[in-house]
Design an enzyme around this catalytic site. Structure first.
Site, PDB file in Angstrom:
ATOM      1  N   GLU A 141       0.861  -1.187   0.000  1.00 23.74           N
ATOM      2  CA  GLU A 141       0.000   0.000   0.000  1.00 23.74           C
ATOM      3  C   GLU A 141       0.893   1.231   0.000  1.00 23.74           C
ATOM      4  O   GLU A 141       2.123   1.124   0.112  1.00 23.74           O
ATOM      5  CB  GLU A 141      -0.933  -0.007   1.214  1.00 23.74           C
ATOM      6  CG  GLU A 141      -2.017  -1.060   1.114  1.00 23.74           C
ATOM      7  CD  GLU A 141      -3.033  -0.988   2.248  1.00 23.74           C
ATOM      8  OE1 GLU A 141      -3.076   0.031   2.950  1.00 23.74           O
ATOM      9  OE2 GLU A 141      -3.755  -1.958   2.416  1.00 23.74           O
ATOM     10  N   HIS A 261      -8.678   9.793   2.595  1.00 26.68           N
ATOM     11  CA  HIS A 261      -8.269   8.662   1.756  1.00 26.68           C
ATOM     12  C   HIS A 261      -8.413   9.077   0.301  1.00 26.68           C
ATOM     13  O   HIS A 261      -9.449   9.614  -0.095  1.00 26.68           O
ATOM     14  CB  HIS A 261      -9.142   7.434   2.052  1.00 26.68           C
ATOM     15  CG  HIS A 261      -8.554   6.170   1.522  1.00 26.68           C
ATOM     16  ND1 HIS A 261      -8.508   5.873   0.177  1.00 26.68           N
ATOM     17  CD2 HIS A 261      -7.958   5.129   2.145  1.00 26.68           C
ATOM     18  CE1 HIS A 261      -7.924   4.694   0.010  1.00 26.68           C
ATOM     19  NE2 HIS A 261      -7.575   4.223   1.186  1.00 26.68           N
ATOM     20  N   ARG A 310      -0.194   8.546   1.459  1.00 24.98           N
ATOM     21  CA  ARG A 310      -1.586   8.889   1.169  1.00 24.98           C
ATOM     22  C   ARG A 310      -1.829  10.387   0.974  1.00 24.98           C
ATOM     23  O   ARG A 310      -2.602  10.798   0.119  1.00 24.98           O
ATOM     24  CB  ARG A 310      -2.396   8.391   2.354  1.00 24.98           C
ATOM     25  CG  ARG A 310      -3.780   8.124   2.104  1.00 24.98           C
ATOM     26  CD  ARG A 310      -4.338   7.344   3.254  1.00 24.98           C
ATOM     27  NE  ARG A 310      -4.182   5.913   3.054  1.00 24.98           N
ATOM     28  CZ  ARG A 310      -4.640   5.003   3.903  1.00 24.98           C
ATOM     29  NH1 ARG A 310      -5.246   5.375   5.002  1.00 24.98           N
ATOM     30  NH2 ARG A 310      -4.488   3.730   3.657  1.00 24.98           N
ATOM     31  N   HIS A 371     -11.084  10.039   6.282  1.00 29.27           N
ATOM     32  CA  HIS A 371     -10.879   8.609   6.517  1.00 29.27           C
ATOM     33  C   HIS A 371     -10.385   8.297   7.923  1.00 29.27           C
ATOM     34  O   HIS A 371     -10.875   7.374   8.557  1.00 29.27           O
ATOM     35  CB  HIS A 371      -9.869   8.105   5.483  1.00 29.27           C
ATOM     36  CG  HIS A 371      -9.549   6.649   5.563  1.00 29.27           C
ATOM     37  ND1 HIS A 371     -10.516   5.678   5.410  1.00 29.27           N
ATOM     38  CD2 HIS A 371      -8.375   5.987   5.768  1.00 29.27           C
ATOM     39  CE1 HIS A 371      -9.953   4.479   5.511  1.00 29.27           C
ATOM     40  NE2 HIS A 371      -8.671   4.636   5.753  1.00 29.27           N
ATOM     41  N   ARG A 406      -0.831   9.128   8.953  1.00 29.59           N
ATOM     42  CA  ARG A 406      -0.663   7.707   9.256  1.00 29.59           C
ATOM     43  C   ARG A 406      -0.231   6.919   8.023  1.00 29.59           C
ATOM     44  O   ARG A 406      -0.773   7.111   6.932  1.00 29.59           O
ATOM     45  CB  ARG A 406      -1.988   7.136   9.766  1.00 29.59           C
ATOM     46  CG  ARG A 406      -1.975   5.655  10.013  1.00 29.59           C
ATOM     47  CD  ARG A 406      -3.293   5.202  10.565  1.00 29.59           C
ATOM     48  NE  ARG A 406      -4.373   5.401   9.618  1.00 29.59           N
ATOM     49  CZ  ARG A 406      -4.782   4.492   8.736  1.00 29.59           C
ATOM     50  NH1 ARG A 406      -4.194   3.316   8.674  1.00 29.59           N
ATOM     51  NH2 ARG A 406      -5.784   4.753   7.926  1.00 29.59           N
TER      52      ARG A 406
END
Ligand code: SIN
Length: 588
Positions: A141, A261, A310, A371, A406
């Site tokens: 990811e 997100h 992200r 998110h 994060r």
């Protein structure tokens, strides 16, 4: 202040003297530990405390398997693969956190993580395994330089973890109270935790407002995504834990860092509430982003392109949307083919098809949505907050692991690792038993239920992915007006909205929204997932520090958000460095 168990606290002692308007408790339970929330963090903590013989009660807002954990798709990150090491996981986490991670917390996460995942497997969670070798399959990811994410049921990791933990909780005979909205922390005259008040919705063994008396309370209430109009979070994610902790005098930190997100299924410009997630693991398996003209735009922006951290992908999408005047971009994974879609991503495939999109034959329209709260109730490395006997873990907590952003799939791991640490702390050094809790005199105004939509729109317009001094000022003014109107009715006419789930939730949302906006206004830089158009650069000299916030009461019964900062996120026992000063006050 020092407590009888020898613990120091920087909190307010007896809290802020503010609680929600609610009827007096009509029933009560007693326990050694009460766990609020039933995601991976809450249930892991409950299982460990119960296994050590502590009488444990779990209270949860919906059903036991209904929290945010169930919705987690991608998986759980841990250095489990051949050649991977905790050190490499640490490096990726620190890079994503943009200079604000607490390295000691991250080191615990990555070194204790693999063992915690193995213990989760021993509890019954079944991860996807290679058919030939039997080894756990690992995917990639955003922000991870190697395959490190264990998954289950293809893209149904959270559902499998939830199933295994709920079964284990039932097997252990742990007492549970479902459909229960937590209201306030009970504290004794010295400010020590004495339990919680809560409201059980509907009829059951317990009904209406009650109390669970316990000297240790573990907050594992999840996030606050519902503070924005569009979010991947379920409708129960209304910031109840952070609001409770603030009213109890606890410190919260890093609330300005809300992670959006990048790839959430776009359901229209006015879509509201929980939106379907399209996991980063889809990009991890080779899907790519294209703009309205079908052109890839993340290549050249970052060495990891679509798999950049992200915040970078979300910004890349927002920039291209602005350039093209588009409401969304596209995620193209047609090349996976039908079989891979059905086997590897069955949940996402079904969600897309239920909205008329077939990812096998067409690109998926996607846009960023709220998110994850990277900040939350400030804890030390044992999950202790600044209020004695009050612990926090999972999304509600700010352990220092996530910094300003994060790293993908670190959240389930953080919930596991810090829940275990909390249970160890409680078992080794039980908080001193407190009395039944003293009544707090001032009951703050309740917001009407309709305010929820107002708050969401205000926050989406003013404090969403793109922020500026002007947008944040407008948001702060609008939120202050909502609060001032409710306070005026209470103070001048003795009237407030009818106590109930909708009004308690709206009041909690307003509380966390105001603190979030106050912190976002103060942080005049762009860092991690906090993006200020008017301050586009990261300013390490001034801003490599945390904003730590707590509520206090003025003599005029007004809320004051006080702020301090810390360069190195010390233990909660360490007095903060700079004097606390108000950053927002609601003098009426
Ligand atoms: C995802 O599957 O993309 C979400 C994972 C996460 O939030 O860590």
């Amino acid at each position: 202040m020092s407590t009888s168990s020898g613990r120091a606290t920087t909190g307010d002692g007896s809290g802020t003297g503010i609680r929600l308007h609610a009827p007096a408790p009509g029933w009560a339970l007693g326990a050694d530990v009460v766990v609020v929330g039933s995601g991976v963090a809450g249930l892991t903590a409950a299982l460990r405390c119960a296994a050590a013989g502590r009488r444990t009660v779990v209270v949860t807002k919906a059903r036991l398997d209904d929290g945010s954990t169930r919705w987690a798709q991608g998986g759980i990150a841990a250095a489990l693969g051949e050649g991977d090491t905790p050190e490499q996981h640490l490096d990726d986490t620190l890079v994503a956190g943009a200079g604000l991670c607490d390295e000691a917390a991250v080191r615990l996460l990555v070194t204790e993580g693999p063992g915690a995942v193995r213990r989760l497997i021993a509890t019954g969670a079944e991860f996807d395994r290679d058919a030939d070798t039997g080894e756990i399959e690992l995917t990639r990811e955003g922000g991870h330089h190697r395959r490190r994410i264990a998954h289950a049921g293809g893209d149904a990791t959270g559902a499998e973890i939830s199933r295994a933990l709920v079964e284990a909780v039932h097997a252990a005979g742990i007492e549970t109270v479902e459909n229960a909205l937590v209201l306030d922390l009970l504290q004794d005259a010295e400010g020590r935790t004495a339990g919680v008040t809560l409201h059980v919705m509907g009829e059951g063994q317990h009904d209406g407002v009650g109390a669970v008396h316990a000297p240790a309370v573990i907050l594992a209430t999840g996030g606050m995504g519902q503070v924005f109009s569009a979010t991947t979070n379920p409708s129960v994610s209304t910031g109840d834990g952070v609001a409770l902790a603030l009213r109890a005098g606890a410190e919260v930190s890093d609330l300005e860092f809300v992670q959006f997100h990048p790839t959430v299924l776009f359901l229209g410009p006015d879509a509201e509430g929980q939106q379907p997630l399209v996991s980063e693991a889809v990009r991890g398996e080779g899907a790519y982003l294209v703009d309205a003209d079908g052109v890839r735009f993340m290549t050249g922006q970052h060495e990891l392109a679509e798999l950049a951290p992200r915040d970078i992908v979300a910004k890349g999408i927002m920039r291209r949307m602005q350039e093209q005047g588009a409401h969304h971009m596209f995620l193209d994974a047609r090349h996976f083919g039908r079989q891979m879609w059905e086997q590897r991503f069955p949940t996402i495939l079904a969600a897309c098809r239920s909205h008329g999109i077939d990812p096998v034959t067409e690109p998926i329209p996607v846009a960023p949505a709220a998110h994850y709260a990277s900040g939350g109730v400030r804890t030390d490395l044992r999950g202790r907050t600044t209020v004695p006997g009050l612990y926090a873990c999972g999304e509600v907590a700010c352990t220092g692991v996530h910094g300003a952003n994060r790293l993908a799939s670190n959240s389930l791991l953080e919930g596991l690792v810090f829940a275990e640490r909390i249970a160890e702390d409680i078992v080794a050094d039980a908080p001193a038993s407190a009395g039944p809790g003293v009544p707090v005199p001032f009951r703050g105004p309740l917001l009407p239920a309709e305010a929820r939509l107002d708050i969401q729109r205000i926050m989406t317009q003013g404090a969403g992915v793109l922020r500026s001094a002007d947008s944040l000022r407008a948001a702060a003014d609008a939120l202050d007006s909502l609060y001032a109107a409710a306070l005026y009715d209470l103070e001048m006419h003795g009237k407030t909205a009818e106590p109930g789930v909708d009004t308690w939730e709206a009041t909690n949302l307003l509380c966390v929204a105001r603190v979030l906006v106050a912190a976002a206004r103060r942080r005049e830089e762009t860092r991690g997932c906090h993006w200020r158009e008017d301050h586009p650069d990261r300013e390490d000299t001034t801003w490599r520090r945390h904003l730590v916030v707590r509520l206090s009461r003025t003599e005029k019964r007004a809320l004051v958000v006080t702020e301090t900062d810390t360069a190195d996120f010390p233990s909660v026992d360490t007095p903060l460095r700079t004097p606390v000063h108000p950053i927002l006050s609601q003098e009426s």
